[in-house]
Design an enzyme around this catalytic site. Structure first.
Site, mmCIF file in Angstrom:
data_model
loop_
_atom_site.group_PDB
_atom_site.id
_atom_site.type_symbol
_atom_site.label_atom_id
_atom_site.label_comp_id
_atom_site.label_asym_id
_atom_site.label_seq_id
_atom_site.Cartn_x
_atom_site.Cartn_y
_atom_site.Cartn_z
ATOM 1 N N ARG A 34 26.144 19.983 75.500
ATOM 2 C CA ARG A 34 25.139 21.025 75.762
ATOM 3 C C ARG A 34 23.854 20.315 76.140
ATOM 4 N NH1 ARG A 34 25.846 26.378 73.824
ATOM 5 N NH2 ARG A 34 23.670 26.586 74.402
ATOM 6 N N HIS A 134 28.380 35.832 77.414
ATOM 7 C CA HIS A 134 28.136 35.765 75.962
ATOM 8 C C HIS A 134 27.340 36.969 75.503
ATOM 9 C CE1 HIS A 134 28.548 31.726 77.566
ATOM 10 N NE2 HIS A 134 29.086 31.398 76.407
ATOM 11 N N LYS A 160 35.690 32.766 80.565
ATOM 12 C CA LYS A 160 35.241 32.570 79.169
ATOM 13 C C LYS A 160 34.426 33.774 78.694
ATOM 14 C CE LYS A 160 32.325 30.074 75.997
ATOM 15 N NZ LYS A 160 31.157 29.229 75.811
ATOM 16 N N SER A 257 36.219 31.905 48.903
ATOM 17 C CA SER A 257 37.538 31.934 48.263
ATOM 18 C C SER A 257 38.203 30.552 48.343
ATOM 19 C CB SER A 257 38.427 32.967 48.958
ATOM 20 O OG SER A 257 39.750 32.824 48.501
ATOM 21 N N LYS A 313 41.730 46.309 45.864
ATOM 22 C CA LYS A 313 43.007 46.331 45.148
ATOM 23 C C LYS A 313 43.623 47.734 45.092
ATOM 24 C CE LYS A 313 42.302 42.130 42.484
ATOM 25 N NZ LYS A 313 42.463 41.462 41.205
ATOM 26 N N ASP A 354 48.571 38.992 39.498
ATOM 27 C CA ASP A 354 47.790 38.634 38.304
ATOM 28 C C ASP A 354 48.676 38.763 37.061
ATOM 29 O OD1 ASP A 354 45.436 38.028 39.552
ATOM 30 O OD2 ASP A 354 44.603 40.049 39.376
ATOM 31 N N ALA A 386 41.275 42.497 35.024
ATOM 32 C CA ALA A 386 42.176 41.420 34.586
ATOM 33 C C ALA A 386 42.889 41.837 33.308
ATOM 34 C CB ALA A 386 41.382 40.139 34.366
ATOM 35 N N THR A 407 32.599 48.086 25.234
ATOM 36 C CA THR A 407 32.625 49.560 25.258
ATOM 37 C C THR A 407 33.987 49.979 24.734
ATOM 38 O OG1 THR A 407 31.295 49.373 27.267
ATOM 39 C CG2 THR A 407 32.207 51.553 26.770
ATOM 40 N N TYR A 481 37.957 30.495 35.238
ATOM 41 C CA TYR A 481 38.323 29.153 35.729
ATOM 42 C C TYR A 481 37.130 28.377 36.282
ATOM 43 C CZ TYR A 481 38.706 31.894 40.014
ATOM 44 O OH TYR A 481 38.449 32.755 41.056
ATOM 45 N N GLN A 509 49.262 32.831 39.785
ATOM 46 C CA GLN A 509 49.269 34.066 40.579
ATOM 47 C C GLN A 509 49.372 33.724 42.069
ATOM 48 O OE1 GLN A 509 46.796 35.445 42.668
ATOM 49 N NE2 GLN A 509 45.381 33.740 42.389
HETATM 50 P P1 NAP Z 1 35.820 43.602 35.178
HETATM 51 O O1 NAP Z 1 36.850 44.548 35.697
HETATM 52 O O2 NAP Z 1 34.427 43.755 35.638
HETATM 53 O O3 NAP Z 1 35.826 43.719 33.568
HETATM 54 C C1 NAP Z 1 34.954 42.985 32.791
HETATM 55 C C2 NAP Z 1 35.211 43.244 31.315
HETATM 56 O O4 NAP Z 1 34.372 42.373 30.594
HETATM 57 C C3 NAP Z 1 34.883 44.648 30.861
HETATM 58 O O5 NAP Z 1 35.771 45.030 29.842
HETATM 59 C C4 NAP Z 1 33.461 44.502 30.310
HETATM 60 O O6 NAP Z 1 33.186 45.383 29.240
HETATM 61 C C5 NAP Z 1 33.490 43.102 29.757
HETATM 62 N N1 NAP Z 1 32.170 42.478 29.803
HETATM 63 C C6 NAP Z 1 31.462 42.175 30.910
HETATM 64 N N2 NAP Z 1 30.307 41.558 30.569
HETATM 65 C C7 NAP Z 1 30.287 41.498 29.216
HETATM 66 C C8 NAP Z 1 29.359 40.990 28.287
HETATM 67 N N3 NAP Z 1 28.234 40.405 28.669
HETATM 68 N N4 NAP Z 1 29.657 41.091 26.985
HETATM 69 C C9 NAP Z 1 30.804 41.667 26.583
HETATM 70 N N5 NAP Z 1 31.718 42.182 27.422
HETATM 71 C C10 NAP Z 1 31.470 42.073 28.731
HETATM 72 O O7 NAP Z 1 36.215 42.094 35.487
HETATM 73 P P2 NAP Z 1 37.692 41.478 35.702
HETATM 74 O O8 NAP Z 1 38.061 41.557 37.143
HETATM 75 O O9 NAP Z 1 38.601 42.050 34.697
HETATM 76 O O10 NAP Z 1 37.408 39.938 35.415
HETATM 77 C C11 NAP Z 1 37.158 39.492 34.102
HETATM 78 C C12 NAP Z 1 37.344 37.982 34.013
HETATM 79 O O11 NAP Z 1 38.665 37.626 34.353
HETATM 80 C C13 NAP Z 1 36.439 37.203 34.963
HETATM 81 O O12 NAP Z 1 35.776 36.219 34.223
HETATM 82 C C14 NAP Z 1 37.361 36.549 35.953
HETATM 83 O O13 NAP Z 1 36.938 35.236 36.280
HETATM 84 C C15 NAP Z 1 38.660 36.484 35.186
HETATM 85 N N6 NAP Z 1 39.829 36.530 36.091
HETATM 86 C C16 NAP Z 1 40.548 35.375 36.222
HETATM 87 C C17 NAP Z 1 41.662 35.363 37.047
HETATM 88 C C18 NAP Z 1 42.456 34.088 37.189
HETATM 89 O O14 NAP Z 1 43.302 34.009 38.064
HETATM 90 N N7 NAP Z 1 42.234 33.100 36.348
HETATM 91 C C19 NAP Z 1 42.041 36.517 37.771
HETATM 92 C C20 NAP Z 1 41.273 37.681 37.599
HETATM 93 C C21 NAP Z 1 40.178 37.667 36.760
HETATM 94 P P3 NAP Z 1 32.739 46.920 29.427
HETATM 95 O O15 NAP Z 1 33.998 47.704 29.526
HETATM 96 O O16 NAP Z 1 31.945 47.176 28.208
HETATM 97 O O17 NAP Z 1 31.917 46.957 30.683
#
Ligand code: NAP
Length: 540
Positions: A34, A134, A160, A257, A313, A354, A386, A407, A481, A509
């Site tokens: 260029r 372009h 192009k 990712s 999802k 998962d 999860a 909760t 992780y 997974q």
């Molecule tokens: P999510 O749907 O947002 O759920 C989060 C959960 O954690 C809810 O039950 C929430 O409670 C609770 N929570 C969040 N912040 C909190 C805090 N400060 N104190 C107490 N409880 C708290 O999230 P998710 O997709 O399930 O993911 C959760 C974890 O799983 C993440 O850390 C992620 O890295 C891990 N994960 C790992 C894999 C893997 O392949 N290793 C795959 C998927 C997920 P409430 O109901 O009260 O809001």
């Protein structure tokens, strides 16, 4: 052949030669110089072309077409003349369609430099003319008129087109343009949504794709260009051919990712003819449906499967249902799927890896079979996405489950939803508030909350005193992780508990998806080492 073309801004002869030498060493077979701002010294421009370490393409892009050249077309013609003044000449020069059409004097000077049917030189030049267009904002509405004009110009050897992709679907249009070509064609989409067009240029036999020698934004000549190293090692450039199957991670965002690195390394290991790409799709179902349907419709794309992450999802379940596919009953019950597989007969399959990932991580970590999960008393900490997959897995195998959550209503909802499933298999589920975790009588603990995740790496859902009380009889699995060794895992290890890191779930997974797509066992060690490399690399 599709040229892997290094795009290099020329600031000085020395720098341009050095950059081109690096590009050649890394596997580029063409270089685009260029010279938008390197225009003063005609002799240096001639020398650049004559002594280039790689065959070259010369571009002097004006500012009105997204470049840096600010002069007029008269002076620009002189720059191209300097580039073509040596014995060999460049392989191509790139001239904008608009400039070529609107100024007959400029056009004639360009025609004198390139090989075309009406060329009157005794020894015709070998340089080919690329006519280009372009749009750095969007897809031009007159895209097809532009193509027709380029196709109709006898001197134009290569068409192009480059425009900023509004969505992944623009890439599909680029592939169609290349496939229906009238002449050798380059059709590239710019921006985050356009990576697919750059990587798959080879699959559709485009003339070239552009890549940079360095990840620095200053090094790229258009938004979204990958590095040569990424094209070669991450996106399997040398393995791509017309039959290559396409996979990817669908989500929003997907830029960080780790799945492309993992799956592409796996394809390398088993020599699978596939490539795995980031596939960003905005959150709404209509975007998901339109994009995935378009990719499935283009049979020559060979789209064979995807990992589906937040926020799609549930969209995946709805899509597969609408398209008369098969939904794995457990994914249906969990209410979310994360894996799309296009089966050999074209039918779609939605599954939840998962679930498999978590169960495989636990069973292998504890050296037990899935049937033996019936004997476990498991504390699931958290009640989100999860946790749902994990509760479903343990309920299905008859475990005794306590869902502890901040909760408690959310924990209760999960217990109600999967209670019958657990009971049928001989287990049960109860809900409890998170602060009762210290009184637990469970033996296996699974953290499904983000407590302890980067950057809050000193937090833990279970205090060290409780872990010390539980001692070596307990097993602690943290789904987090990043970091690999969370505070929870460090405390559990100090207390003598067996620990299972979240990387194992991630790897398992991914392995379940890999097997669904390739019908072969995943190379777990390769997956592990790529993931751990990525997690410990401060740049990623
Ligand atoms: P999510 O749907 O947002 O759920 C989060 C959960 O954690 C809810 O039950 C929430 O409670 C609770 N929570 C969040 N912040 C909190 C805090 N400060 N104190 C107490 N409880 C708290 O999230 P998710 O997709 O399930 O993911 C959760 C974890 O799983 C993440 O850390 C992620 O890295 C891990 N994960 C790992 C894999 C893997 O392949 N290793 C795959 C998927 C997920 P409430 O109901 O009260 O809001």
């Amino acid at each position: 052949m599709t040229h892997l073309t290094a795009a290099i801004y020329v600031h000085s002869l020395k720098q341009a030669f050095a950059d081109a030498a690096v590009a050649a060493e890394r596997g580029a077979d063409l270089v685009e110089y260029r010279i938008d701002t390197f225009i003063e010294d005609a002799e240096a421009i001639t020398e650049l072309v004559e002594t280039s370490p790689l065959p070259c393409l010369i571009t002097c892009r004006p500012d009105w077409e997204g470049g840096k050249y600010e002069g007029d077309d008269n002076d620009r013609a002189a720059v191209f003349e300097a580039a073509c003044a040596g014995v060999n000449g460049p392989a191509y020069i790139d001239v904008e369609l608009l400039a070529f059409q609107r100024d007959p004097v400029f056009r004639q000077r360009i025609l004198n430099l390139v090989d075309h049917p009406a060329q009157t030189h005794n020894t015709p030049p070998t340089t080919g003319l690329i006519l280009s267009s372009h749009d750095f904002e969007s897809r031009p509405i007159d895209l097809f008129q532009r193509i027709e004009a380029m196709a109709a110009a006898p001197a134009c050897r290569v068409i192009k087109l480059a425009w900023r992709a509004r969505s992944l679907r623009d890439n599909i249009e680029a592939f169609e343009i290349i496939t229906e070509r009238h002449k050798p064609t380059i059709a590239l989409c710019m921006g985050e949504n356009g990576l697919m067009s750059r990587v798959l240029a080879k699959k559709f036999a485009a003339l070239l794709t552009f890549a940079t020698i360095s990840p620095s934004p200053d090094a790229s000549t258009a938004p979204g260009q990958p590095t040569i190293a990424d094209l070669q090692t991450l996106y399997r450039w040398h393995h791509i051919n017309p039959e290559t199957a396409i996979y990817g991670v669908i989500g929003d965002p997907v830029g960080h990712s780790m799945s492309p690195a993992i799956h592409n390394a796996g394809f390398d290991k088993i020599d699978h003819n596939g490539v795995y790409l980031p596939l960003p799709i905005p959150p709404e179902y209509e975007h998901f449906k339109a994009t995935v349907a378009t990719m499935l419709d283009m049979s020559s794309l060979h789209f064979r499967g995807a990992s589906v992450t937040i926020p799609h999802k549930q969209n995946l379940l709805r899509f597969v249902d609408e398209f008369d596919g098969i939904i794995d009953p457990l994914a249906q019950q969990i209410g979310a799927a994360n894996t799309l597989t296009v089966q050999p007969d074209g039918q779609l399959l939605a599954t939840n890896s998962d679930y498999d990932g978590a169960l495989d991580a636990v069973c292998d970590g504890m050296s037990i079979t899935r049937q033996e999960l019936a004997n476990t008393r498991v504390a699931v900490i958290g009640a989100g996405g999860a946790a749902r997959a994990i509760v479903a897995g343990f309920a299905h195998h008859g475990a005794t489950i306590v869902v502890y959550n901040r909760t408690v209503e959310n924990a209760q909802r999960l217990a109600d939803e999967f209670g019958d499933m657990a009971q049928l298999a001989g287990g049960k589920i109860v809900a409890a508030p998170l602060d009762k975790l210290c009184d637990t009588c469970c033996q296996l603990f699974i953290n499904c909350t983000p407590i302890g995740m980067y950057p809050n790496i000193n937090a833990s859902p279970l205090d060290a005193d409780t872990l010390n009380r539980l001692g070596p009889g307990a097993v602690v699995f943290d789904t987090i992780y990043n970091p690999i060794q969370t505070q929870l895992l460090r405390d559990a290890r100090s207390a003598g508990c067996l620990t299972i890191p979240g990387t194992e779930m991630f790897v398992r997974q991914a392995a379940s998806q890999f097997t669904a797509w390739t019908s072969q066992p995943a190379p777990l060690d390769v997956f592990r080492s790529v993931l751990i490399d990525k997690l410990t690399d401060p740049v990623s």
